[in-house]
Design a protein around this motif. Structure first.
Motif, PDB file in Angstrom:
ATOM      1  N   ASP A  59       2.834  22.748  48.045  1.00  0.00           N
ATOM      2  CA  ASP A  59       1.589  23.251  48.726  1.00  0.00           C
ATOM      3  C   ASP A  59       1.550  24.908  48.811  1.00  0.00           C
ATOM      4  O   ASP A  59       0.642  25.355  48.909  1.00  0.00           O
ATOM      5  CB  ASP A  59       1.880  22.884  50.209  1.00  0.00           C
ATOM      6  N   VAL A  60       2.728  25.588  48.566  1.00  0.00           N
ATOM      7  CA  VAL A  60       2.995  26.975  48.220  1.00  0.00           C
ATOM      8  C   VAL A  60       1.824  27.215  47.161  1.00  0.00           C
ATOM      9  O   VAL A  60       0.951  28.301  47.126  1.00  0.00           O
ATOM     10  CB  VAL A  60       4.287  27.370  47.679  1.00  0.00           C
ATOM     11  N   ARG A  63      -1.986  26.654  48.188  1.00  0.00           N
ATOM     12  CA  ARG A  63      -2.416  27.393  49.262  1.00  0.00           C
ATOM     13  C   ARG A  63      -2.462  28.791  48.597  1.00  0.00           C
ATOM     14  O   ARG A  63      -3.295  29.636  49.162  1.00  0.00           O
ATOM     15  CB  ARG A  63      -1.541  27.466  50.476  1.00  0.00           C
ATOM     16  N   TYR A  64      -1.599  29.052  47.657  1.00  0.00           N
ATOM     17  CA  TYR A  64      -1.983  30.345  47.129  1.00  0.00           C
ATOM     18  C   TYR A  64      -3.133  30.625  46.312  1.00  0.00           C
ATOM     19  O   TYR A  64      -3.886  31.417  46.490  1.00  0.00           O
ATOM     20  CB  TYR A  64      -0.534  30.752  46.199  1.00  0.00           C
ATOM     21  N   ARG A 610       9.355  23.088  56.790  1.00  0.00           N
ATOM     22  CA  ARG A 610       8.927  23.685  55.547  1.00  0.00           C
ATOM     23  C   ARG A 610       9.635  24.897  54.970  1.00  0.00           C
ATOM     24  O   ARG A 610       9.781  25.166  53.901  1.00  0.00           O
ATOM     25  CB  ARG A 610       7.060  23.753  55.681  1.00  0.00           C
ATOM     26  N   VAL A 614      11.546  25.746  51.447  1.00  0.00           N
ATOM     27  CA  VAL A 614      11.198  26.743  50.522  1.00  0.00           C
ATOM     28  C   VAL A 614      12.232  27.756  50.272  1.00  0.00           C
ATOM     29  O   VAL A 614      12.393  28.157  49.089  1.00  0.00           O
ATOM     30  CB  VAL A 614       9.687  27.242  50.818  1.00  0.00           C
ATOM     31  N   VAL A 677       4.978  33.831  43.050  1.00  0.00           N
ATOM     32  CA  VAL A 677       4.549  32.380  43.186  1.00  0.00           C
ATOM     33  C   VAL A 677       3.904  32.233  41.621  1.00  0.00           C
ATOM     34  O   VAL A 677       4.294  30.844  41.386  1.00  0.00           O
ATOM     35  CB  VAL A 677       3.199  32.420  44.038  1.00  0.00           C
ATOM     36  N   HIS A 680       7.309  30.688  40.468  1.00  0.00           N
ATOM     37  CA  HIS A 680       7.760  29.655  40.791  1.00  0.00           C
ATOM     38  C   HIS A 680       9.214  30.137  41.818  1.00  0.00           C
ATOM     39  O   HIS A 680       9.805  29.214  42.228  1.00  0.00           O
ATOM     40  CB  HIS A 680       8.034  28.409  40.141  1.00  0.00           C
ATOM     41  N   PHE A 682       9.677  30.557  44.785  1.00  0.00           N
ATOM     42  CA  PHE A 682       9.342  30.565  46.230  1.00  0.00           C
ATOM     43  C   PHE A 682      10.110  31.092  47.137  1.00  0.00           C
ATOM     44  O   PHE A 682       9.823  31.681  48.105  1.00  0.00           O
ATOM     45  CB  PHE A 682       8.675  29.191  46.401  1.00  0.00           C
ATOM     46  N   LEU A 724       1.174  30.287  53.365  1.00  0.00           N
ATOM     47  CA  LEU A 724       1.536  29.336  51.865  1.00  0.00           C
ATOM     48  C   LEU A 724       2.774  28.539  52.550  1.00  0.00           C
ATOM     49  O   LEU A 724       2.828  27.576  51.735  1.00  0.00           O
ATOM     50  CB  LEU A 724       2.244  30.428  50.809  1.00  0.00           C
ATOM     51  N   VAL A 725       3.480  28.891  53.306  1.00  0.00           N
ATOM     52  CA  VAL A 725       4.609  28.174  53.953  1.00  0.00           C
ATOM     53  C   VAL A 725       4.670  27.566  55.222  1.00  0.00           C
ATOM     54  O   VAL A 725       5.256  26.404  55.530  1.00  0.00           O
ATOM     55  CB  VAL A 725       6.040  29.284  53.779  1.00  0.00           C
TER      56      VAL A 725
END
Ligand code: ANZ
Ligand code: ZN
Length: 821
Positions: A59-60, A63-64, A610, A614, A677, A680, A682, A724-725
């Protein structure tokens, strides 16, 4: 201070999001498209910690992309056929659909609660007739192209699940679903001809090198298992009544042909039974019965004593006419290469072990400079000087040896260069109920007749409970009303194929269906697929490194060849998350170290869970929950949330006049997060947001103060970054800052390049306490860099000429003092 009520926030925003439905892909061409794909779940039970991790990471990215202004396709569905539902249905005496769809609802609700940014309008289930209609349709198209066919062969059989398994589903000789020891059975089964695509599956991995994990590529490469070598024809001499015949072997070392001192046929290959001499028949049959019970793992083990039986026949070596005995053994596999080998004991350890066990001759043909294998019983495999090899003698390397012998064999028509693959065709028939029915009708007159397209889907009958108990044939075979049909071709009595498809067939094309889930003219709308595919990012577990990914790649290539898609690889980039473990071990009931996701969410809230997932480390690494601090995450979220209550400027206030130091911190963070991002990282994103929260807190309490527009800018950035998180907290902050929902689509702040320029500081360089130079340096320069810069400065070098540097005192970023003499 006010505290942030996590539960209330969850209730509030969940409703708002349900109303706003913000994550439906527009698919109207107004914005650039991005396809964020996550491996769809099996509906067995509720979500667990593993789901929570992969979904938080996935989802990061999605959503980014939303924040960056892309039109994002982030769909969800269920891989809903399969054994768990069927076994549950037998236990509960109900239809597998009952369990399946109940679990799907539970998981869907949990995904919503978890705040996943899915496009719910595209939801699909592979067990829906509207979906499996097209799985059947694809099967028929594959069959028309000769890529789906039936044959009889020994197959892996799980005695517990009472079904056949693909080679890929046998792990260490055990069923990868239930752990029972797998045996062999001779059955007529459906296969997909994935071997036709072996070379392309291998070649196209080149283009994935930069974006797929190397270990996944390595596993696929190894699974495909390409070997270069030659096919060599040996004549089996006639014996008594028995005629002679030609048998071909596959060898990677045709250059060692002069060292072949015997010949071995897989005991369970048809050939062995066919050529066995009458006087050896009894011994052979006894041996075969024993071999049939062994797993491939046993057979390939180098630890085991070699076993075998002489077949009473002789083969003739094509290069020197030598007669060599033919044996049957288990260390040669029936379904690899040609199922027969020329044995070169001096240069192959397996052959050497066998020669030792049965006292067969060993002849060295390559002198590698190591000790002679004829004496040591240690085979040598390297390059060396050819000996005992007639025209090869004197050559010194494998490449020329192989070229020469293959050239000669080809000239004489007794062999040729060949490539062999370890990859086998994909066995797709399953003798179970809860799967996609194979759309074929068997007619005693017409043979295999495909179900006409306009009669698809072939829908499963309504069986439940005891009807589904495994009996070795599919439960569908016993459903007379379903299985007995008129032949579509001649109208005579015929029977439906009663097997169902491996569920990996269902999951080999679902990502295409998401592009147009309601399409009724075909499995997918080719135009929609052209718009979205290949998926820009695929996120999921490394347990699918071979099967699912290989099969999906195969399907995509076939569809490409059918002209249905215009790309050959379905997933542009792949991210494999690590596992969530506890106390260093995988969570399991027997260890009692399981952690319940629902409990964690009740205790700390969705966002803290969440964020913990992350922040735990690089996404590829395992997360040991015992080392995690969800309460620490929650505290951080509270701190971030508190900032939003302290901002006193109005929404819409221009940021320009704000405190420059804080503005710089905000803009630097945003720019860095963009890179983080994309690569990756995160966990580092979270660390940077934490830093920005700290800096902002200081600015409010002891810096520019809460009215400064830079504070509003920083807190708004924090909310967007946190979206994002930690979507609930971010939404809560956004609303306290005076904005309308949803923060998820607030848009990424424009980074002001001017604010990224590093300020410089003047550093003075002294030699013996005397000012010699001034340097412009970055404020964050390290002591070592500053020292190196000072010593490299020409003025300083001149001042030091003829002297030895005794001591350098560095006070970064302002001063360097050099003591010399
Ligand atoms: C003669 C020879 C001489 C071999 C030598 C090796 C070394 P890969 O690399 O895995 O493809 N082989 C062929 N078919 C087999 C089967 N069905 N079961 C077991 N072994 C088989 O291995 C190919 C090599 O494995 C072949 O090359 C053959 O042994 C053996 F110095 O032939 B070789
Ligand atoms: Zn017929």
């Amino acid at each position: 201070p006010a505290t942030y009520d996590v539960v209330a926030a969850q209730d509030r925003w969940r409703k708002v999001w349900d109303d706003l439905n913000p994550f439906e892909a527009a698919d109207d061409g107004s914005r650039e498209r991005r396809y964020a794909l996550t491996m769809f779940p099996y509906p067995s039970g509720d979500l667990h910690m593993g789901h929570a991790e992969v979904m938080a990471l996935h989802d990061v990215i999605a959503r980014y992309w939303w924040q960056r202004g892309y039109d994002v396709l982030n769909p969800i569905g269920w891989d809903s056929f399969g054994l768990p539902a069927e076994n549950a249905a037998i236990r509960r005496d109900e239809h597998p659909a009952t369990y399946t769809y109940a679990n799907i609802e539970t998981q869907a609700e949990s995904f919503r609660r978890y705040g996943m940014s899915f496009d719910w309008s595209r939801r699909l289930h592979t067990s829906d007739p509207e979906y499996y209609r097209w799985t059947q349709w694809l099967f028929l198209r594959f069959r028309e192209r000769g890529l789906a066919y039936r044959r009889s062969s020994p197959v892996n059989w799980c005695p517990n699940d009472q079904t056949v398994l693909a080679n890929e589903q046998v792990v260490g000789g055990m069923c990868d679903r239930c752990g029972a020891e797998v045996t062999k059975r001779e059955l007529t089964q459906w296969y997909f001809k994935v071997t036709d695509y072996a070379q392309r599956l291998l070649d196209d991995m080149e283009g994935l090198k930069a974006t797929w994990p190397e270990r996944v590529l390595a596993m696929q490469r190894n699974w495909i298992g390409r070997s270069e070598g030659a096919h060599v024809d040996f004549e089996i001499e006639p014996a008594g009544e028995e005629p002679g015949r030609t048998v071909t072997v596959f060898t990677t070392r045709p250059d060692t042909l002069y060292g072949a001192t015997f010949f071995v046929v897989a005991a369970d290959a048809k050939l062995a039974g066919e050529i066995c001499a009458p006087e050896q028949r009894e011994a052979f049959e006894a041996y075969l019965a024993q071999v049939r019970k062994e797993t491939d793992i046993d057979r390939l083990s180098s630890e085991r004593e070699k076993t075998g039986v002489f077949l009473g026949r002789y083969a003739v070596n094509p290069v020197n006419g030598e007669r060599i005995p033919v044996w049957a053994a288990d260390y040669v596999l029936a379904d690899y290469g040609t199922g027969a080998v020329m044995a070169v004991p001096a240069h192959d350890q397996r052959d050497l072990d066998f020669a030792k066990a049965f006292d067969l001759p060993v002849r060295r043909v390559v002198d590698t400079g190591e000790e002679n294998p004829e004496e040591t019983f240690v085979a040598t495999a390297g390059d060396g000087v050819y000996v005992n090899s007639d025209d090869l003698d004197g050559l010194t390397d494998k490449a020329s040896g192989i070229a020469q012998i293959v050239g000669r064999l080809e000239g004489e028509g007794r062999g040729k260069g060949a490539v062999n693959f370890r990859l086998r065709d994909w066995l797709l028939s399953r003798q179970r109920f809860w799967g996609c029915p194979i759309p074929i009708i068997h007619c005693p007159t017409c043979g295999e007749v495909p179900v006409p397209d306009d009669q698809l889907p072939v829908v499963l009958p309504d069986l439940r409970g005891a009807d589904l108990k495994p009996k070795g044939t599919s439960p569908l075979a016993a459903a007379e009303e379903w299985v007995d049909v008129d032949c579509p071709s001649c109208g005579g009595p015929a029977k439906r194929d009663s097997d169902t498809m491996d569920t990996f067939v269902d999951s080999s094309w679902y990502f295409l269906r998401y592009c147009s889930p309601d399409y009724t003219e075909g499995p997918f709308d080719p135009e929609a697929v052209r718009r979205w595919m290949p998926a820009h990012q695929y996120v999921g577990g490394v347990e699918h490194a071979i099967l699912h990914l290989l099969y999906s790649r195969f399907f995509t290539k076939v569809l490409h060849d059918m002209g249905m898609v215009d790309f050959e690889e379905p997933f542009q980039a792949l991210l494999n998350q690590g596992q969530v473990i506890n106390q260093g071990k995988a969570m399991s009931k027997s260890l009692g170290n399981g952690v319940n996701l629902g409990d964690m969410i009740d205790q700390y809230g969705v966002d803290a869970v969440r964020l913990t997932m992350v922040f735990a480390g690089p996404p590829e690494d395992d997360i040991d929950w015992a080392d995690m601090s969800p309460s620490g995450s929650l505290k951080f979220l509270q701190r971030a949330w508190r900032l939003s209550g302290d901002v006193t400027s109005e929404p819409g206030t221009p940021y320009d006049g704000g405190d420059v130091t804080l503005r710089k911190a905000t803009h630097r963070t945003l720019r860095e997060v963009e890179h983080l991002v994309d690569s990756h990282r995160f966990n580092v994103v979270v660390a940077r947001v934490m830093e920005l929260v700290n800096v902002t807190r200081k600015a409010i309490d002891s810096g520019c103060g809460p009215t400064d527009p830079a504070v509003r800018e920083a807190v708004e950035a924090v909310a967007i970054l946190l979206s994002l998180v930690a979507p609930y907290t971010a939404e809560e902050m956004w609303s306290r800052l005076g904005h309308e929902p949803t923060v998820a689509k607030a848009g990424w702040p424009t980074v002001d390049e001017a604010l990224l320029v590093q300020d410089s500081v003047t550093a003075v360089v002294q030699v013996q306490g005397k000012l010699r130079a001034k340097l412009e340096v970055g404020p964050d320069i390290s002591e070592a860099d500053l020292e190196a810069m000072a010593l490299a400065e020409p003025v300083i070098q001149r001042a030091l000429e003829g002297k030895t540097v005794r001591k350098v005192i560095v006070r970064a970023p302002k001063l360097v003092n050099i003591v010399a003499g």
